[in-house]
Design an enzyme around this catalytic site. Structure first.
Site, PDB file in Angstrom:
ATOM      1  N   ASN A  78      -5.326 -10.185  -3.835  1.00 49.04           N
ATOM      2  CA  ASN A  78      -5.012  -9.738  -2.608  1.00 49.04           C
ATOM      3  C   ASN A  78      -4.535  -8.125  -2.563  1.00 49.04           C
ATOM      4  OD1 ASN A  78      -2.728 -10.681  -3.776  1.00 49.04           O
ATOM      5  ND2 ASN A  78      -1.616 -11.507  -2.022  1.00 49.04           N
ATOM      6  N   SER A  79      -4.313  -7.869  -3.767  1.00 49.08           N
ATOM      7  CA  SER A  79      -3.820  -6.390  -4.112  1.00 49.08           C
ATOM      8  C   SER A  79      -4.965  -5.372  -4.144  1.00 49.08           C
ATOM      9  CB  SER A  79      -3.115  -6.199  -5.455  1.00 49.08           C
ATOM     10  OG  SER A  79      -2.020  -7.140  -5.345  1.00 49.08           O
ATOM     11  N   GLY A  80      -4.641  -4.262  -3.818  1.00 45.07           N
ATOM     12  CA  GLY A  80      -5.837  -3.015  -4.035  1.00 45.07           C
ATOM     13  C   GLY A  80      -4.578  -1.753  -4.185  1.00 45.07           C
ATOM     14  N   HIS A  81      -4.661  -1.518  -5.736  1.00 42.31           N
ATOM     15  CA  HIS A  81      -4.108  -0.614  -6.105  1.00 42.31           C
ATOM     16  C   HIS A  81      -5.086   0.519  -6.548  1.00 42.31           C
ATOM     17  CE1 HIS A  81      -0.272  -3.309  -7.175  1.00 42.31           C
ATOM     18  NE2 HIS A  81      -0.778  -3.233  -6.045  1.00 42.31           N
ATOM     19  N   LEU A 108       3.844  12.166   1.661  1.00 42.68           N
ATOM     20  CA  LEU A 108       4.615  13.141   2.527  1.00 42.68           C
ATOM     21  C   LEU A 108       3.685  14.002   3.069  1.00 42.68           C
ATOM     22  CD1 LEU A 108       7.395  14.032   3.504  1.00 42.68           C
ATOM     23  CD2 LEU A 108       7.798  15.454   1.653  1.00 42.68           C
ATOM     24  N   ASP A 135       0.662  -1.185   0.072  1.00 40.82           N
ATOM     25  CA  ASP A 135      -0.177   0.029  -0.021  1.00 40.82           C
ATOM     26  C   ASP A 135       0.968   1.246   0.019  1.00 40.82           C
ATOM     27  OD1 ASP A 135      -2.089  -1.776   0.245  1.00 40.82           O
ATOM     28  OD2 ASP A 135      -2.266  -1.522   2.318  1.00 40.82           O
ATOM     29  N   LYS A 162       1.618   2.241  -5.038  1.00 37.09           N
ATOM     30  CA  LYS A 162       2.154   1.646  -6.524  1.00 37.09           C
ATOM     31  C   LYS A 162       1.277   1.729  -7.607  1.00 37.09           C
ATOM     32  CE  LYS A 162       2.342  -2.338  -4.485  1.00 37.09           C
ATOM     33  NZ  LYS A 162       1.923  -2.113  -2.966  1.00 37.09           N
ATOM     34  N   GLN A 180       1.960  -6.239  -3.643  1.00 31.62           N
ATOM     35  CA  GLN A 180       2.352  -6.428  -2.213  1.00 31.62           C
ATOM     36  C   GLN A 180       3.770  -5.704  -1.887  1.00 31.62           C
ATOM     37  OE1 GLN A 180       1.176  -9.749  -3.781  1.00 31.62           O
ATOM     38  NE2 GLN A 180      -0.721  -8.475  -3.113  1.00 31.62           N
ATOM     39  N   THR A 211       3.093 -12.644   2.402  1.00 33.40           N
ATOM     40  CA  THR A 211       2.460 -13.308   1.269  1.00 33.40           C
ATOM     41  C   THR A 211       3.145 -14.454   0.826  1.00 33.40           C
ATOM     42  OG1 THR A 211       0.742 -12.771  -0.511  1.00 33.40           O
ATOM     43  CG2 THR A 211       3.115 -11.771  -0.470  1.00 33.40           C
ATOM     44  N   ARG A 234      -9.635  -3.135   6.050  1.00 35.85           N
ATOM     45  CA  ARG A 234      -9.066  -3.292   7.713  1.00 35.85           C
ATOM     46  C   ARG A 234      -8.390  -2.034   7.964  1.00 35.85           C
ATOM     47  NH1 ARG A 234      -6.017  -8.836   7.508  1.00 35.85           N
ATOM     48  NH2 ARG A 234      -5.644  -7.962   5.419  1.00 35.85           N
ATOM     49  N   VAL A 263       2.578  13.969  -2.958  1.00 34.11           N
ATOM     50  CA  VAL A 263       1.907  14.771  -1.998  1.00 34.11           C
ATOM     51  C   VAL A 263       0.356  14.763  -1.866  1.00 34.11           C
ATOM     52  CG1 VAL A 263       3.959  16.254  -1.532  1.00 34.11           C
ATOM     53  CG2 VAL A 263       2.216  16.947  -3.322  1.00 34.11           C
ATOM     54  N   GLY A 264      -0.227  13.749  -2.622  1.00 34.44           N
ATOM     55  CA  GLY A 264      -1.546  13.553  -2.579  1.00 34.44           C
ATOM     56  C   GLY A 264      -1.911  12.591  -3.305  1.00 34.44           C
TER      57      GLY A 264
HETATM   58  P1  GDP Z   1      -1.017   0.129  -3.332  1.00 35.21           P
HETATM   59  O1  GDP Z   1      -1.546  -0.808  -2.962  1.00 35.21           O
HETATM   60  O2  GDP Z   1       0.659   0.191  -3.226  1.00 35.21           O
HETATM   61  O3  GDP Z   1      -1.375   0.818  -4.787  1.00 35.21           O
HETATM   62  O4  GDP Z   1      -1.454   1.537  -2.581  1.00 35.21           O
HETATM   63  P2  GDP Z   1      -2.995   1.822  -2.106  1.00 35.21           P
HETATM   64  O5  GDP Z   1      -3.760   2.159  -3.285  1.00 35.21           O
HETATM   65  O6  GDP Z   1      -3.384   0.414  -1.492  1.00 35.21           O
HETATM   66  O7  GDP Z   1      -2.818   2.744  -0.881  1.00 35.21           O
HETATM   67  C1  GDP Z   1      -2.352   3.931  -1.140  1.00 35.21           C
HETATM   68  C2  GDP Z   1      -3.509   5.019  -0.660  1.00 35.21           C
HETATM   69  O8  GDP Z   1      -2.934   6.350  -0.605  1.00 35.21           O
HETATM   70  C3  GDP Z   1      -4.657   5.282  -1.873  1.00 35.21           C
HETATM   71  O9  GDP Z   1      -5.694   5.340  -1.338  1.00 35.21           O
HETATM   72  C4  GDP Z   1      -3.621   6.372  -2.678  1.00 35.21           C
HETATM   73  O10 GDP Z   1      -4.839   7.116  -3.344  1.00 35.21           O
HETATM   74  C5  GDP Z   1      -3.420   7.165  -1.494  1.00 35.21           C
HETATM   75  N1  GDP Z   1      -2.056   7.938  -2.175  1.00 35.21           N
HETATM   76  C6  GDP Z   1      -1.095   7.582  -2.715  1.00 35.21           C
HETATM   77  N2  GDP Z   1      -0.123   8.574  -2.893  1.00 35.21           N
HETATM   78  C7  GDP Z   1      -0.697   9.729  -2.039  1.00 35.21           C
HETATM   79  C8  GDP Z   1       0.057  10.633  -1.454  1.00 35.21           C
HETATM   80  O11 GDP Z   1       1.000  11.186  -1.593  1.00 35.21           O
HETATM   81  N3  GDP Z   1      -0.580  11.489  -0.386  1.00 35.21           N
HETATM   82  C9  GDP Z   1      -1.931  10.929   0.071  1.00 35.21           C
HETATM   83  N4  GDP Z   1      -2.423  11.827   0.907  1.00 35.21           N
HETATM   84  N5  GDP Z   1      -2.399   9.862  -0.523  1.00 35.21           N
HETATM   85  C10 GDP Z   1      -1.611   9.161  -1.314  1.00 35.21           C
HETATM   86  P1  IMO Z   2      -0.777  -4.050  -2.206  1.00 32.69           P
HETATM   87  O1  IMO Z   2      -0.524  -4.809  -3.672  1.00 32.69           O
HETATM   88  C1  IMO Z   2      -1.126  -4.808   2.113  1.00 32.69           C
HETATM   89  C2  IMO Z   2      -1.004  -8.815   3.522  1.00 32.69           C
HETATM   90  C3  IMO Z   2      -2.219  -9.567   4.244  1.00 32.69           C
HETATM   91  C4  IMO Z   2      -1.487 -10.355   5.115  1.00 32.69           C
HETATM   92  C5  IMO Z   2      -0.368 -10.891   4.339  1.00 32.69           C
HETATM   93  C6  IMO Z   2      -0.724 -12.379   3.906  1.00 32.69           C
HETATM   94  O2  IMO Z   2      -2.437  -3.328  -2.088  1.00 32.69           O
HETATM   95  O3  IMO Z   2       0.195  -3.515  -1.538  1.00 32.69           O
HETATM   96  P2  IMO Z   2      -2.499 -12.863   1.603  1.00 32.69           P
HETATM   97  O4  IMO Z   2      -3.743 -12.937   1.323  1.00 32.69           O
HETATM   98  O5  IMO Z   2      -1.566 -12.175   0.792  1.00 32.69           O
HETATM   99  O6  IMO Z   2      -2.118 -14.400   1.864  1.00 32.69           O
HETATM  100  O7  IMO Z   2      -2.011 -12.090   2.985  1.00 32.69           O
HETATM  101  O8  IMO Z   2       0.027  -9.862   3.409  1.00 32.69           O
HETATM  102  N1  IMO Z   2      -1.180  -8.143   2.057  1.00 32.69           N
HETATM  103  C7  IMO Z   2      -1.279  -6.874   1.923  1.00 32.69           C
HETATM  104  N2  IMO Z   2      -0.995  -6.017   2.722  1.00 32.69           N
HETATM  105  N3  IMO Z   2      -1.022  -4.496   0.712  1.00 32.69           N
HETATM  106  C8  IMO Z   2      -1.338  -5.721  -0.007  1.00 32.69           C
HETATM  107  O9  IMO Z   2      -1.311  -5.576  -1.488  1.00 32.69           O
HETATM  108  C9  IMO Z   2      -1.352  -6.875   0.357  1.00 32.69           C
HETATM  109  N4  IMO Z   2      -1.557  -8.078   0.078  1.00 32.69           N
HETATM  110  C10 IMO Z   2      -1.243  -9.122   0.934  1.00 32.69           C
HETATM  111  O10 IMO Z   2      -2.939  -8.329   4.874  1.00 32.69           O
HETATM  112  O11 IMO Z   2      -0.860  -9.904   6.457  1.00 32.69           O
HETATM  113 MG    MG Z   3      -3.066  -1.610  -1.692  1.00 25.09          MG
END
Ligand code: GDP
Ligand code: IMO
Ligand code: MG
Length: 431
Positions: free
Chosen positions: A38-41, A331, A13, A16, A223, A238, A302, A411-412
């Site tokens: 399992n990812s959420g981008h 940041l 998270d 990416k 991840q 993972t 979560r 920064v956002g």
């Molecule tokens: P990923 O799994 O690595 O793609 O990251 P996620 O999308 O799960 O989580 C990152 C969260 O932070 C998302 O809600 C993004 O929209 C948000 N985000 C990313 N870059 C920034 C930033 O520079 N500032 C703020 N405030 N939010 C950000």
């Molecule tokens: P992105 O790509 C954050 C964590 C789970 C758990 C561990 C194992 O959005 O960064 P799994 O379901 O993979 O067997 O769970 O890995 N986990 C993540 N945490 N971001 C993710 O993906 C994750 N994918 C798995 O919370 O601790």
């Molecule tokens: Mg994510």
């Protein structure tokens, strides 16, 4: 054309999705090479938010070919839903393709994920319950069902029969749960195969041809490093190779196809699920960061555990991944804090250590230096020079400690909320 790789350096998270989207503008291909849904981008564009679970984040730019590579695992039910959601938001998904060698997540994998977690009791991992671990377990046990098996109904029938018989033994005899029905799953998956049929390709030849035709290929990690099956905080990890080493394994390419290894870190740390977290903040400041940074899982919703930036862990991640360039996200979330701490050592059993140990324990604690905070909102700033002095000091400290150049500061969450720190280098890498 040498390729770029984007990986997360912490526990996931890091942003990416946002950064992959930024790089996708100049990419012909974006490839996911490990993990599954399992990812959420997340990608924010104006008032629209896209959350990608398996579809590569390049999909938001039309014309980018998006491949789910051989090393990833595919849950067709979740993928079809994701594709439908994207289409309903006006995104063209016609260029999303799936590797025939990728393994398929079945309903019994999701159940096993849940039952295994229940059996672990207090030692549970806190998985996403998407069945990712059990899908990779079957792959390694050589009983997994690959996408190409799904495309041949006779082969699929045989393999599914074998697996369901086996899993029903495990469900009833080990977990004291109900058995599952073969026919329902068989019919359901034959229908998924029909829906996804035209998306399955021989990804290896596609990627190699693209490389030889000088196409710009971006590999999108899922991840992150500290969740890597080999080098993460085992067993709280993972089940795939999340490091840059996983790119070759998961895409069928040799290492010399790759050039720029871009690591993403938040300006602080978060972790979802259980496991050691030396720089965790277990007070009001942790809660403040969670709320300000909206640190709630994109997949499971979560609350994420929040902590200070951990430079011991980050240095370890950069070392394993061979990171050449760093991107710092979020940041802006640290604005308004009086003091910002940075973890530069660990305290363990009254000893101070300066490396990331193989047996990182729950009771390892961070040892910090204090940096002065800044009061201004920085989320509208686009020029590095315009950042508050204390903010620049924070960035400089990280660069010096890691001996790495920071390419970009986010920064956002919006697509354009970025400070490109080294413009000529950045444009050389992305174009
Ligand atoms: P990923 O799994 O690595 O793609 O990251 P996620 O999308 O799960 O989580 C990152 C969260 O932070 C998302 O809600 C993004 O929209 C948000 N985000 C990313 N870059 C920034 C930033 O520079 N500032 C703020 N405030 N939010 C950000
Ligand atoms: P992105 O790509 C954050 C964590 C789970 C758990 C561990 C194992 O959005 O960064 P799994 O379901 O993979 O067997 O769970 O890995 N986990 C993540 N945490 N971001 C993710 O993906 C994750 N994918 C798995 O919370 O601790
Ligand atoms: Mg994510």
């Amino acid at each position: 054309m040498p390729s770029n790789v984007i990986v997360g350096l912490q526990w996931g998270d890091e942003g990416k999705g946002k950064i992959t989207d930024l790089f996708s503008k100049n990419s012909d291909y974006v490839i996911r090479y490990q993990g599954g849904n399992n990812s959420g981008h997340s990608i924010h564009i104006k008032n629209r938010c896209f959350i990608l679970h398996l579809v590569p984040s390049g999909v938001v730019y039309s014309g980018v070919k998006c491949i789910v590579g051989p090393g990833a695992v595919i849950d067709p039910k979740s993928l079809i839903q994701e594709i439908q959601n994207l289409e309903s938001m006006g995104i063209d998904t016609s260029q999303v393709f799936l590797a025939k060698r990728a393994h398929i997540t079945m309903p019994y994998h999701r159940l096993l994920d849940q039952y295994q977690e229940e059996a672990l009791g207090k030692q549970l991992i806190g998985t996403t319950h998407q069945g990712i671990g059990p899908t990779y377990e079957d792959k390694i046990s050589r009983i997994g069902i690959r996408a190409l098996d799904l495309l041949n109904s006779k082969v699929f029938y045989k393999k599914l029969k074998y697996n369901i018989n086996l899993k029903n033994q495990i469900f009833t005899k080990i977990f004291q749960k109900k058995p599952i029905s073969f026919h329902k799953i068989y019919e359901e998956y034959i229908e998924y195969a029909r829906i996804l049929y035209n998306r399955f390709i021989d990804a290896i030849y596609e990627i190699h041809n693209a490389f030889h035709n000088k196409k710009k290929i971006l590999f999108e990690g899922a991840q992150a490093m500290l969740l890597d099956i080999n080098y993460g905080t085992y067993p709280y990890v993972t089940t795939s190779s999340t490091s840059t080493g996983g790119v070759c394994i998961g895409s069928g390419i040799p290492p010399n196809f790759l050039k720029n290894f871009i690591g993403i870190t938040k300006a602080y740390c978060t972790r979802v699920g259980f496991g050691p977290f030396p720089s965790e903040i277990e007070n009001k400041i942790g809660e403040l960061i969670r709320e300000k940074g909206n640190e709630y899982g994109s997949t499971t919703k979560r609350p994420r555990r929040c902590g200070w930036l951990d430079l011991i862990a980050l240095k370890y991640s950069c070392m394993i991944n061979g990171i050449n360039y760093l991107i710092i996200t979020k940041l802006d979330v640290l604005s308004d804090l009086e003091i910002i701490k940075i973890c530069i050592k660990y305290k363990y059993n009254k000893k101070i250590i300066q490396y990331f140990p193989a047996n990182l324990k729950q009771n390892i604690k961070g040892f910090y230096i204090d940096m002065p905070g800044w009061k201004q909102d920085i989320s509208h700033i686009h020029e590095y020079e315009k950042l508050p002095e204390n903010c620049k000091k924070y960035i400089n400290f990280i660069e010096k400690y890691l001996n790495l150049e920071i390419l970009l500061i986010s920064v956002g969450s919006e697509r354009n909320q970025n400070i490109i720190k080294n413009k000529s280098l950045f444009f050389k890498i992305v174009t």
